[in-house]
Design a protein around this motif. Structure first.
Motif, PDB file in Angstrom:
ATOM      1  N   LEU A  75      11.974  85.950  36.320  1.00 54.86           N
ATOM      2  CA  LEU A  75      11.418  84.603  35.667  1.00 54.86           C
ATOM      3  C   LEU A  75      12.444  83.550  35.931  1.00 54.86           C
ATOM      4  O   LEU A  75      12.264  82.386  36.054  1.00 54.86           O
ATOM      5  CB  LEU A  75      10.524  84.776  34.571  1.00 54.86           C
ATOM      6  N   HIS A  76      13.582  83.612  34.931  1.00 55.03           N
ATOM      7  CA  HIS A  76      14.679  82.709  35.012  1.00 55.03           C
ATOM      8  C   HIS A  76      15.126  82.234  36.437  1.00 55.03           C
ATOM      9  O   HIS A  76      15.407  81.099  36.553  1.00 55.03           O
ATOM     10  CB  HIS A  76      15.834  83.560  34.216  1.00 55.03           C
ATOM     11  N   PHE A  77      15.164  83.388  37.360  1.00 54.06           N
ATOM     12  CA  PHE A  77      15.656  82.853  38.719  1.00 54.06           C
ATOM     13  C   PHE A  77      14.616  82.152  39.485  1.00 54.06           C
ATOM     14  O   PHE A  77      15.013  80.848  39.838  1.00 54.06           O
ATOM     15  CB  PHE A  77      15.958  84.133  39.543  1.00 54.06           C
ATOM     16  N   ALA A  78      13.219  82.205  39.138  1.00 51.32           N
ATOM     17  CA  ALA A  78      12.323  81.747  39.764  1.00 51.32           C
ATOM     18  C   ALA A  78      12.266  80.216  39.099  1.00 51.32           C
ATOM     19  O   ALA A  78      12.035  79.221  39.944  1.00 51.32           O
ATOM     20  CB  ALA A  78      10.832  82.308  39.476  1.00 51.32           C
ATOM     21  N   ARG A  79      12.542  80.064  37.714  1.00 49.78           N
ATOM     22  CA  ARG A  79      12.514  78.670  37.087  1.00 49.78           C
ATOM     23  C   ARG A  79      13.532  77.908  37.759  1.00 49.78           C
ATOM     24  O   ARG A  79      13.577  76.873  38.152  1.00 49.78           O
ATOM     25  CB  ARG A  79      12.929  78.897  35.627  1.00 49.78           C
ATOM     26  N   ARG A  80      14.758  78.566  38.080  1.00 47.42           N
ATOM     27  CA  ARG A  80      15.832  77.825  38.534  1.00 47.42           C
ATOM     28  C   ARG A  80      15.609  77.337  40.017  1.00 47.42           C
ATOM     29  O   ARG A  80      15.892  76.164  40.466  1.00 47.42           O
ATOM     30  CB  ARG A  80      17.050  78.624  38.739  1.00 47.42           C
ATOM     31  N   VAL A  81      15.010  78.150  40.661  1.00 49.47           N
ATOM     32  CA  VAL A  81      14.431  77.583  42.039  1.00 49.47           C
ATOM     33  C   VAL A  81      13.429  76.566  41.985  1.00 49.47           C
ATOM     34  O   VAL A  81      13.682  75.682  42.713  1.00 49.47           O
ATOM     35  CB  VAL A  81      13.870  79.023  42.943  1.00 49.47           C
ATOM     36  N   VAL A  82      12.592  76.651  41.231  1.00 50.71           N
ATOM     37  CA  VAL A  82      11.533  75.697  40.914  1.00 50.71           C
ATOM     38  C   VAL A  82      12.123  74.333  40.628  1.00 50.71           C
ATOM     39  O   VAL A  82      11.888  73.023  40.985  1.00 50.71           O
ATOM     40  CB  VAL A  82      10.400  75.887  39.942  1.00 50.71           C
TER      41      VAL A  82
END
Length: 117
Positions: free
Chosen positions: A12-19
Motif C-alpha cells: 500500500l505504501h508503494f502504491a501510494r508513492r506511485v500514485v
C-alpha cells in the motif's frame, strides 16, 4: 536478501508513492497547459488591441486597379468578399458618389452619407 513477500502495508505504501508520483507529473503537465493557454489568450488580446480600427468607408476598384467600381461602408460583406477595396475618408467617399461612382446596393453608403440623388 529478504525472501519473504512484501506485506500488504508495504504494498500500500508503494502504491501510494506511485500514485503521488503520477499525480505530480499530471499536475505539472496541466500547469504547463494552463500557462500555454494563458499566454495564447494574452497574445490574442494584444493583437486585437494593436489592430487598427476598421475603415468607415471603402472604394472598390476594378480589375485594372484604376477604375473605381463602387463605394461601400466599412462593414459591407460584399466589399470584404471582393478583395479589391481600399479605405477612404468620408470626404473622399462623398466626392466619389458625386462623381457618379455607384453606391453598393447592399450597404447603401449614399444613404449613410446623406448623399441621395
Amino acid at each position: 536478501m529478504n525472501d519473504r513477500p512484501p506485506s500488504r502495508l508495504e504494498l500500500l505504501h508503494f502504491a501510494r508513492r506511485v500514485v503521488v508520483q503520477q499525480a505530480t507529473a499530471s499536475l505539472a503537465q496541466l500547469d504547463r497547459w494552463i500557462a500555454d493557454e494563458e499566454r495564447r489568450e494574452a497574445e490574442r488580446r494584444q493583437s486585437e488591441e494593436r489592430r487598427p480600427p476598421a475603415p468607415e468607408w471603402l472604394l472598390q476598384y476594378g480589375l485594372n486597379r484604376r477604375n473605381v467600381d463602387a463605394v461601400h461602408t466599412g462593414d459591407c460583406w460584399a466589399a470584404r468578399k471582393s478583395g479589391r477595396c481600399r479605405p477612404v475618408s468620408r470626404g473622399q467617399a462623398i466626392e466619389a458618389l458625386r462623381q457618379q461612382v455607384p453606391a453598393c446596393v447592399h450597404c447603401r453608403p449614399d444613404t449613410a452619407l446623406g448623399v441621395l440623388d
